[in-house]
Design an enzyme around this catalytic site. Structure first.
Site, short mmCIF file in Angstrom:
data_model
loop_
_atom_site.label_atom_id
_atom_site.label_comp_id
_atom_site.label_asym_id
_atom_site.label_seq_id
_atom_site.Cartn_x
_atom_site.Cartn_y
_atom_site.Cartn_z
N LEU A 143 53.41 -2.06 55.37
CA LEU A 143 53.49 -0.61 55.51
C LEU A 143 52.56 -0.01 54.45
CD1 LEU A 143 57.34 0.11 55.83
CD2 LEU A 143 55.65 0.10 57.68
N ASP A 144 51.92 1.10 54.78
CA ASP A 144 51.10 1.79 53.78
C ASP A 144 51.97 2.15 52.58
OD1 ASP A 144 48.93 1.65 55.46
OD2 ASP A 144 49.19 3.68 56.26
N ARG A 145 51.32 2.28 51.45
CA ARG A 145 52.05 2.56 50.21
C ARG A 145 52.96 3.78 50.31
NH1 ARG A 145 49.27 2.94 44.17
NH2 ARG A 145 51.21 3.25 43.01
N THR A 147 54.14 5.15 53.04
CA THR A 147 55.07 5.09 54.17
C THR A 147 56.37 4.42 53.74
OG1 THR A 147 53.21 4.92 55.70
CG2 THR A 147 55.38 4.32 56.54
N ARG A 245 48.24 7.40 61.81
CA ARG A 245 47.56 8.43 61.03
C ARG A 245 46.24 8.85 61.67
NH1 ARG A 245 47.82 5.77 55.08
NH2 ARG A 245 46.91 7.78 54.44
#
Length: 317
Positions: A143-145, A147, A245
């Protein structure tokens, strides 16, 4: 001389964020603090293996490759008077589900899934630190930081391999909640836009919609509307880097708080209204248990900071 600490043998399966990267560059990031000379030494000696085979430093990694990274000695920074980074928060209290094969975490926003690029400790390093009794522990996906939400870790290599297979074959269900700028009109909309990864002049990884990119498919469902914003559910049919995104930004509905693809003046204004981060939360995963075949539905409640902002929008109507 810097103090040195032993690491353990690590097994890493290459995902989309690392495919096509040279193995030496991958190891420089993965083995933060290890001298480059030592990285080249373990490559030359054959201690690093890709799919159980020796490789040289120019090897390009392929999606699904399995790396064996041997025990290494990494440098700890000396006390030079600089302020120390805040200690990562304890993650065991964020466990949603656990058995002998896997762990599902409700990852907090702001914490990277792994160390590197100036981050000393991510989720995987922190969990290994909290649970030294686990002989095997690896990230299943990322997961993105910024998120938050459901993140899977495998406690057995067999579970990791099976979960990766299931994700490649589209047998897992991933759903997110996100708040976007603008008025989304369709109750349900299927978006198929190819995504291309590139690196900016400053070395930052970015993604754009491009005909030459990889197939990417997201299904968006409208959950609620306000005069300026809409709450959407996003179901991933593919798992490309920054997929939700970039799809939303390209369509003219940037995620609020997104510092890469968002509306930057709006983000700054929303910080004053209490939204300090990107509004993207992985709230649900449905999958077959990798060893038993039992269906699992894993859900992470919307974090308090995001709930508060939605309540604020309700009061402003």
């Amino acid at each position: 001389m810097n103090d040195l600490s032993k690491e353990s043998v690590t097994w890493v399966t290459i995902d989309e964020s690392s495919e096509s990267q040279r193995i030496d560059n991958f190891l420089f990031k993965h083995l933060k603090g290890v001298p480059k000379s030592h990285v080249y030494r373990i490559l030359r000696s054959g201690e690093v293996r890709v799919n159980s085979k020796r490789v040289d430093a120019t090897c390009r990694l392929v999606l699904g490759d399995v790396l064996r990274i041997p025990p290494v000695r990494s440098s700890r920074p000396t006390d030079n008077g600089e302020p120390k980074a805040a200690a990562p928060q304890m993650l065991s209290r964020h466990i949603l589900y656990q058995d002998d094969a896997l762990i599902a975490l409700n990852k907090p926003s702001g914490m990277a899934v792994h160390g590197g690029s100036g981050i000393s400790r991510g989720v995987i390093e922190q969990m290994r630190l909290e649970h030294p009794e686990f002989k095997f522990l690896e990230l299943v996906h990322r997961l993105d930081r910024e998120t938050s939400g459901v993140l899977l870790l495998a406690k057995k290599r067999s579970a990791l391999v099976e979960l990766h297979r299931a994700m490649r074959e589209g047998e897992t269900e991933k759903r997110y909640l996100t708040l976007v700028k603008g008025q989304w009109l369709n109750a349900k909309q299927s978006v198929k836009l190819p995504l291309h990864k590139y690196v900016t002049g400053s070395g930052e990884r970015r993604v754009s919609v491009n005909e030459e990119g990889q197939t990417a498919h997201t299904i968006f469902t409208l959950k609620k509307s306000w005069p300026e914003f809409c709450l959407l559910e996003a179901e991933l049919k593919t798992g490309r880097t920054h997929q939700i995104r970039v799809h939303l930004s390209h369509l003219g509905f940037p995620i609020v708080g997104d510092d890469k693809y968002g509306d930057f003046p709006l983000n700054k204004a929303l910080q004053k209204r209490g939204l300090k981060r990107m509004f993207l939360h992985a709230f649900k995963m449905v999958l077959k248990h990798p060893l038993t075949g039992e269906m699992l539905s894993l859900e992470a409640p919307l974090p308090d900071d995001l709930k508060r902002f939605l309540r604020l929008l309700d009061t402003e109507e």
